[in-house]
Design a protein around this motif. Structure first.
Motif, mmCIF file in Angstrom:
data_model
loop_
_atom_site.group_PDB
_atom_site.id
_atom_site.type_symbol
_atom_site.label_atom_id
_atom_site.label_comp_id
_atom_site.label_asym_id
_atom_site.label_seq_id
_atom_site.Cartn_x
_atom_site.Cartn_y
_atom_site.Cartn_z
ATOM 1 N N UNK A 152 -5.148 -27.057 11.530
ATOM 2 C CA UNK A 152 -4.982 -26.190 12.704
ATOM 3 C C UNK A 152 -3.946 -25.135 12.352
ATOM 4 N N UNK A 153 -4.173 -23.879 12.756
ATOM 5 C CA UNK A 153 -3.195 -22.809 12.577
ATOM 6 C C UNK A 153 -2.869 -22.225 13.943
ATOM 7 N N UNK A 154 -1.553 -22.130 14.261
ATOM 8 C CA UNK A 154 -1.169 -21.599 15.572
ATOM 9 C C UNK A 154 -0.966 -20.086 15.514
ATOM 10 N N UNK A 155 -0.515 -19.515 16.623
ATOM 11 C CA UNK A 155 -0.373 -18.061 16.730
ATOM 12 C C UNK A 155 0.722 -17.512 15.821
ATOM 13 N N UNK A 156 1.649 -18.362 15.411
ATOM 14 C CA UNK A 156 2.722 -17.957 14.496
ATOM 15 C C UNK A 156 2.353 -18.206 13.033
ATOM 16 N N UNK A 157 1.105 -18.558 12.792
ATOM 17 C CA UNK A 157 0.576 -18.820 11.451
ATOM 18 C C UNK A 157 1.199 -20.066 10.809
ATOM 19 N N UNK A 158 1.698 -20.976 11.641
ATOM 20 C CA UNK A 158 2.123 -22.277 11.130
ATOM 21 C C UNK A 158 0.883 -23.146 10.949
ATOM 22 N N UNK A 159 0.771 -23.755 9.777
ATOM 23 C CA UNK A 159 -0.378 -24.582 9.428
ATOM 24 C C UNK A 159 -0.048 -26.049 9.677
ATOM 25 N N UNK A 160 -0.901 -26.735 10.407
ATOM 26 C CA UNK A 160 -0.762 -28.172 10.668
ATOM 27 C C UNK A 160 -1.844 -28.905 9.888
ATOM 28 N N UNK A 161 -1.441 -29.967 9.185
ATOM 29 C CA UNK A 161 -2.339 -30.691 8.293
ATOM 30 C C UNK A 161 -2.305 -32.178 8.614
#
Length: 271
Positions: A152-161
């Motif tokens: 998942x990538x949020x609006x701040x371009x942080x990637x969740x794995x």
């Protein structure tokens, strides 16, 4: 069913893993439509082999598919039409892909379970990609992953794995060399501080992390900075009742806030 996504009109697209196909179910429908071919397991361009994830690319009005068994990411037409070829094209080849997501700039992120890494592929035909998480061998250090699955990538371009074999979810800020644990990371188990084989992941606008805790047959919510999670779906043991799940996989929230769960072991999708 493994990965899934929901379009703005609430059409549900499902990676139907064992049937080697992608199906679309319109809101209220009792029968789905095969979009990416149910021609049996195979490696032709009109076939799939154990697809694990599917997402909608609205910019091109197509589906992007993790075709795990064929070690490739495919692009297929989203709309049914007699004038369109009922086959896909290869976007990325020779990759042990599992999960897919797109960011606001149209870049594609793909998890690689063989290399224990996630790469970002910029739009415009990028075939090489840029390493954005893991890639330092199998392990449980903050710069490593061990069988990464859904993304998942949020609006701040942080990637969740979803870091499956490490029983945790990691967040990697844009350009970071290391990730931080945002869910689990306390060994495999069923306590509220633990996860067991996490799969689907979703992050809401408040930074709350939702995880398909497959081994515990539940969906957990971890508030931002929390040391333990809360059970929001399931958690009543493995089963097929309406309050139970069996090995949940993909997660997706639609525009109205409804949560969809690929209830893998029960061969169904729950909302």
């Amino acid at each position: 069913p493994y990965g899934l996504c929901v379009d703005e009109d609430q059409t549900v697209y499902i990676a139907d893993w064992r049937n080697h196909r992608i199906t679309a179910w319109k809101a209220g429908a009792t029968t789905g439509e095969v979009l990416a071919r149910g021609q049996g397991e195979g490696e032709r361009l009109d076939q799939l082999h154990h697809p694990t994830d599917v997402i909608v690319d609205r910019q091109t009005d197509t589906l992007l598919i993790c075709d795990l068994g064929n070690r490739r990411v495919m692009r297929w037409p989203r709309r049914s039409s007699s004038s369109l070829p009922r086959q896909g094209e290869i976007v990325i080849d020779n990759i042990a892909c599992w999960g897919l997501t797109l960011d606001a700039e149209g870049a594609l992120y793909v998890s690689d379970t063989e290399k224990d890494e996630v790469r970002r592929y910029d739009k415009g035909g990028d075939k090489k990609g840029t390493l954005v998480a893991g890639g330092h061998g199998e392990g449980d250090q903050r710069h490593q992953l061990n069988l990464p699955t859904h993304l998942f990538v949020d609006a701040q371009f942080t990637l969740y794995v979803s870091d499956w074999k490490n029983d945790r979810v990691m967040a990697w800020k844009r350009g970071a060399q290391e990730g931080i644990v945002v869910a689990g990371g306390n060994g495999q188990g069923g306590d509220l501080t633990q996860l067991s084989c996490p799969q689907g992941v979703w992050v809401d606008g408040c930074g709350h992390v939702y995880v398909a805790d497959a081994g515990n047959h539940r969906v957990m919510r971890w508030e931002k900075g929390a040391k333990q999670g809360t059970v929001v779906v399931g958690g009543n043991g493995e089963g097929a009742e309406a309050h139970q799940l069996y090995g949940p996989d993909g997660l997706f929230f639609d525009r109205d806030g409804h949560l969809y769960v690929a209830d893998c072991g029960n061969h169904r999708v729950q909302r």
